[in-house]
Design an enzyme around this catalytic site. Structure first.
Site, PDB file in Angstrom:
ATOM      1  N   THR A  25      -0.838   3.481   3.787  1.00  0.00           N
ATOM      2  CA  THR A  25      -2.087   2.763   3.287  1.00  0.00           C
ATOM      3  C   THR A  25      -2.849   1.960   4.352  1.00  0.00           C
ATOM      4  OG1 THR A  25      -0.658   3.544   1.093  1.00  0.00           O
ATOM      5  CG2 THR A  25      -3.105   1.929   1.023  1.00  0.00           C
ATOM      6  N   HIS A  36       3.185  -0.804   4.734  1.00  0.00           N
ATOM      7  CA  HIS A  36       4.447  -0.514   4.651  1.00  0.00           C
ATOM      8  C   HIS A  36       4.338   1.248   4.929  1.00  0.00           C
ATOM      9  CE1 HIS A  36       3.338  -1.019   0.420  1.00  0.00           C
ATOM     10  NE2 HIS A  36       4.727   0.256  -0.292  1.00  0.00           N
ATOM     11  N   HIS A  57       2.514   8.096   4.953  1.00  0.00           N
ATOM     12  CA  HIS A  57       1.565   7.671   5.904  1.00  0.00           C
ATOM     13  C   HIS A  57       2.028   6.013   5.544  1.00  0.00           C
ATOM     14  CE1 HIS A  57       1.287   8.338   1.514  1.00  0.00           C
ATOM     15  NE2 HIS A  57       0.877   7.663   1.462  1.00  0.00           N
ATOM     16  N   THR A  90       5.732   3.943   2.245  1.00  0.00           N
ATOM     17  CA  THR A  90       6.538   3.609   0.828  1.00  0.00           C
ATOM     18  C   THR A  90       8.290   5.607   1.848  1.00  0.00           C
ATOM     19  OG1 THR A  90       5.061   3.045  -0.385  1.00  0.00           O
ATOM     20  CG2 THR A  90       6.984   5.190  -1.106  1.00  0.00           C
TER      21      THR A  90
END
EC number: 3.1.4.-
Length: 835
Positions: A799, A718, A797, A720
């Site tokens: 992860t 996802h 970004h 953040t």
């Protein structure tokens, strides 16, 4: 820059000129902003909007409607000041040199023999005050006059040590043709007239600090304005002088006796203005010919009554006769008396002549004493000669330039002076005064004390930066004076020098951050012009002699996009980026890299730093008309008044990032001044904004996507989309804001194109297209006092893995949002929403 508005294109091509066609898809403010950041000097604005022209003019950028080609040719070939309220163009055009002429707006000059000393085949032309008599040369829809003259050179010659006028004026003309136009000096006369007419209509009490001779015409019509200068030279000050003899030095090739009488009368006039604040009757004894009265009447409706056996053509009431001491009873109160009686020498020998002169001097002095002995509101200026005399110790001595230094000087007295203690002054001491001292200023009022005035409007143009003033006292005055227009020297050194040399003195230097002003506009000369209904075609250059203009108590303070606004803020950046830099994207790239954002894909459309603040800091020398501190403050207090335009309000963290980028820029350039300025602006941002950071977060906003074009081994990859530090009771407030942003969040054009190692064993995918919405969301949370975002820059970004992986690059791929949620860290989801 100058903007010339046309309804149709022109076939002719002009140097340093660019065409801008009004963009109907943008509003007037956006069009004005784009025009202001074009890099050429001349802008031909086609299919123009009148509102856009108004916006530019209020910003200090000259923008004029053009109907005919002759107007275009006139305005494109020279610079000018534009009164956009009264629709008057004041040209600063010296092309008249091609007519073999110099020009003056001083009538008295035309009555001298100056033409005997001009360049061969040249003539002198009188053009009226500020070129008013040239209006007939321009048959335009707007009023147009050429305010350019050579009076500055003529007056400089009068006060110089040069005698050969032809060589002097030749040098000045060559200088004018080989150096940039001193645009501020030329437009300053227009500005001063406009400024004080405006202030007098709005304020009952005005104080003016540090005027010089070039201002004397403006103040002839404003007796109520209180003047402060460097003080007079008093009779008692001669105690410091050693005795000397007659010198007999010639100062000017052409006769400047008219100028001497002119400025002495104005000296006298300003003295009575200072005491009684009313226009007096002006009495003159020995007045002929006084051609300069014509000049005085160009500026004010003053009344002259004169006595002389010869004609005084411009007097209102002339008595063609001698004046005797018994005639003093004819003179009224509320008046000034200028005594310039001196019999022609004719064939008298030196001793006989000297006796006559001394007798007339005593007689002149007795007339002055009798005039001042009765009545009220009187000031007298009397012609004297060097001789043994008893004079009042508080009387003011004057010695303005005249054709030759001989034995004469002048004395100004008021009623109190005439009754004061008298001191014996030897002839040799008076010769020492005459030989060594020239009165350079008609303003001889007392110096200004640096203290706040409660009920007065204070004007101090170019007067307070001198290092004989205490710097902290200057700052204190500017901070506390409620109504004022004050200028100080801007610090545009590169080594952050606290003071710089100017002529034979030193000036303190200042930055906007030196002042703690509320409801004050801090701008440049150009920006100040816009506030008072003027604009200019040539922006100020960073010469080293530039000034901050600080307007306190103005009702235009909150009109943030109208005055001292962001027009031209990117112009210097454009000039550099599109001509000298490694790429036209250099500014965007540097701002991201200096904040450790290494994803430069789309950096020119999705930048993480405020370009406005960055450019305002690193290029402040080139454009400080934009009042950065005011812009920050009004946004921080939510008091900004925005008239129009698509307006993007930066999140406070974007401003912080800009300061960090500017600081990095300054270090690379070894620019200590920008380094300090950037630090102080960042401190100011932190002071006016209550910024809190979620560096120890307990909630985060997540975005889950329908498609992830990479391999991953985390459970739910996802984005953040920011972290929060909130109490559980604040969750409903966060949800309200998320719902408000729902449509915009799902409209984001989210893409990815590569993976990278964020740190050891943290493998992530880049995300583009979300920063703009992130900062809008940041602002929304900030205004509700919800702590959102960390102190380090937000790098979007996803992860993918908590292990080291090989990075990959793919074609840019759109990520489709599945749902957006709010989750407690190491806890449960408390809210989610789908499209």
């Amino acid at each position: 820059m100058k903007v010339l508005a046309l309804r149709h294109s022109v076939a002719q091509v002009y140097a340093d000129t660019q065409i801008y066609i009004h963009d109907e898809t943008k509003d007037d403010y956006e069009n004005a902003f784009f025009i202001s950041n074009l890099t050429t000097h001349n802008i031909l604005y086609l299919n123009y909007s009148v509102k856009t022209l108004q916006i530019l003019n209020k910003s200090g950028i000259a923008a004029v409607e053009i109907q005919k080609m002759d107007k275009l040719f006139t305005l494109i070939r020279c610079n000018f000041t534009y009164d956009y309220i009264d629709d008057v163009v004041y040209l600063h055009d010296y092309s008249y040199y091609t007519n073999n002429e110099i020009r003056t707006d001083q009538h008295w000059v035309t009555k001298t023999n100056i033409e005997d000393y001009l360049l061969p085949g040249w003539k002198l032309t009188y053009v009226g005050y500020n070129g008013n008599d040239t209006r007939g040369h321009y048959n335009f829809s707007f009023k147009c006059q050429n305010a350019a003259t050579d009076d500055d050179a003529i007056i400089e010659y009068i006060y110089s040590n040069e005698l050969d006028f032809q060589n002097f004026i030749l040098k000045k003309i060559k200088e004018r043709m080989t150096t940039s136009l001193p645009i501020a000096r030329l437009s300053n006369r227009v500005f001063r007239d406009k400024l004080f007419k405006t202030l007098v209509s709005d304020h009952s009490k005005i104080v003016n600090v540090g005027p010089r001779n070039e201002s004397m015409f403006t103040f002839l019509d404003h007796p109520s304005i209180k003047q402060f200068s460097n003080g007079p030279y008093l009779v008692k000050d001669t105690i410091k002088l050693k005795q000397e003899r007659w010198l007999g030095k010639r100062l000017s090739q052409f006769d400047i006796g008219q100028y001497k009488n002119y400025v002495k009368c104005i000296n006298n006039l300003i003295s009575i203005y200072d005491m009684y604040h009313e226009k007096p009757i002006i009495y003159m004894l020995g007045s002929a010919p006084s051609y300069w009265i014509h000049d005085v009447k160009q500026y004010s409706n003053l009344k002259f009554e004169t006595w002389d056996p010869l004609d005084t053509p411009y007097s209102d009431l002339h008595h063609k006769e001698l004046f005797y001491i018994s005639d003093v009873t004819k003179l009224k109160d509320n008046s000034i008396l200028y005594i310039d009686i001196r019999t022609d020498r004719e064939n008298a020998d030196w001793k006989t002549w000297r006796k006559i002169v001394e007798e007339q001097t005593v007689n002149n002095l007795n007339i002055a004493y009798k005039y001042l002995s009765t009545g009220k509101a009187k000031v007298c200026c009397v012609k004297m000669t060097a001789m043994d005399l008893e004079l009042p110790i508080s009387a003011k001595l004057l010695h303005h330039p005249t054709t030759e230094i001989r034995s004469e000087f002048y004395l100004i007295m008021d009623i109190w002076d005439s009754k004061n203690i008298k001191r014996f002054i030897p002839k040799g001491v008076l010769y020492s005064y005459i030989n060594n001292i020239i009165t350079e200023n008609v303003f001889i009022q007392q110096p200004f004390k640096l203290k706040t005035l409660r009920n007065e409007y204070v004007v101090a143009l170019y007067a307070l930066s001198n290092d004989f003033n205490n710097r902290e006292d200057v700052i204190k005055l500017i901070n506390n004076q409620k109504n004022a227009l004050i200028t100080v020297r801007i610090n545009n050194t590169f080594k952050d020098e606290p003071k710089v040399g100017f002529k034979d003195i030193y000036d303190w230097t200042f930055l906007p951050t030196d002042f703690e002003t509320n409801e004050s506009i801090i701008t440049s000369y150009d920006g100040c012009l816009g506030v008072f209904g003027l604009s200019i075609s040539l922006a100020s250059k960073p010469t080293g002699n530039n000034h901050l203009f600080m307007l306190s108590g103005t009702n235009k303070y909150f009109n943030m996009d109208q005055f001292a606004n962001h027009m031209s803020i990117s112009r210097r950046s454009h000039q550099i980026r599109f001509s000298e830099s490694a790429t036209s994207y250099s500014g965007y790239i540097f701002r991201d890299l200096s904040n450790n954002n290494f994803n430069l894909i789309g950096t020119n459309v999705e930048n993480s730093v405020s370009g406005h603040v960055y450019n305002a800091l690193i290029y402040y020398r080139y454009n400080y008309s934009f009042d950065l501190k005011r812009w920050i403050y009004l946004h921080s207090t939510n008091k900004a008044s925005i008239e129009g335009g698509r307006y993007y309000e930066h999140a406070p963290i974007e401003l912080i990032y800009a300061c960090r980028s500017a600081r990095e820029f300054a270090k690379l350039q070894d620019d200590l001044t920008v380094l300090r300025y950037s630090n102080e602006i960042e401190n100011y941002i932190n002071k006016v904004y209550s910024i809190t950071y979620a560096d120890d977060p307990n909630y985060f906003i997540g975005i889950k996507f329908k498609n992830i074009p990479y391999e991953y081994d985390v459970k739910v990859p996802h984005l953040t989309f920011g972290v929060l530090n909130i109490s559980d009771s604040m969750v409903p407030d966060v949800v309200v804001i998320l719902k408000k942003f729902k449509s915009e969040l799902f409209r984001m054009d989210v893409t990815t194109s590569y993976t990278y190692m964020l740190s050891d064993e943290i493998y992530v995918a880049n995300v583009s297209g979300v920063l703009s919405t992130y900062f809008k969301l940041y602002n929304a949370f900030y205004k509700e006092q919800i702590t959102f975002g960390q102190s380090r820059m937000f790098i979007p970004h996803i992860t993918l893995s908590f292990s080291n992986k090989k990075v990959v690059r793919i074609d840019s791929t759109r990520l489709n949002i599945d749902f957006i949620y709010l989750r407690k860290i190491k806890g449960d989801t408390v809210f989610d929403m789908a499209e």
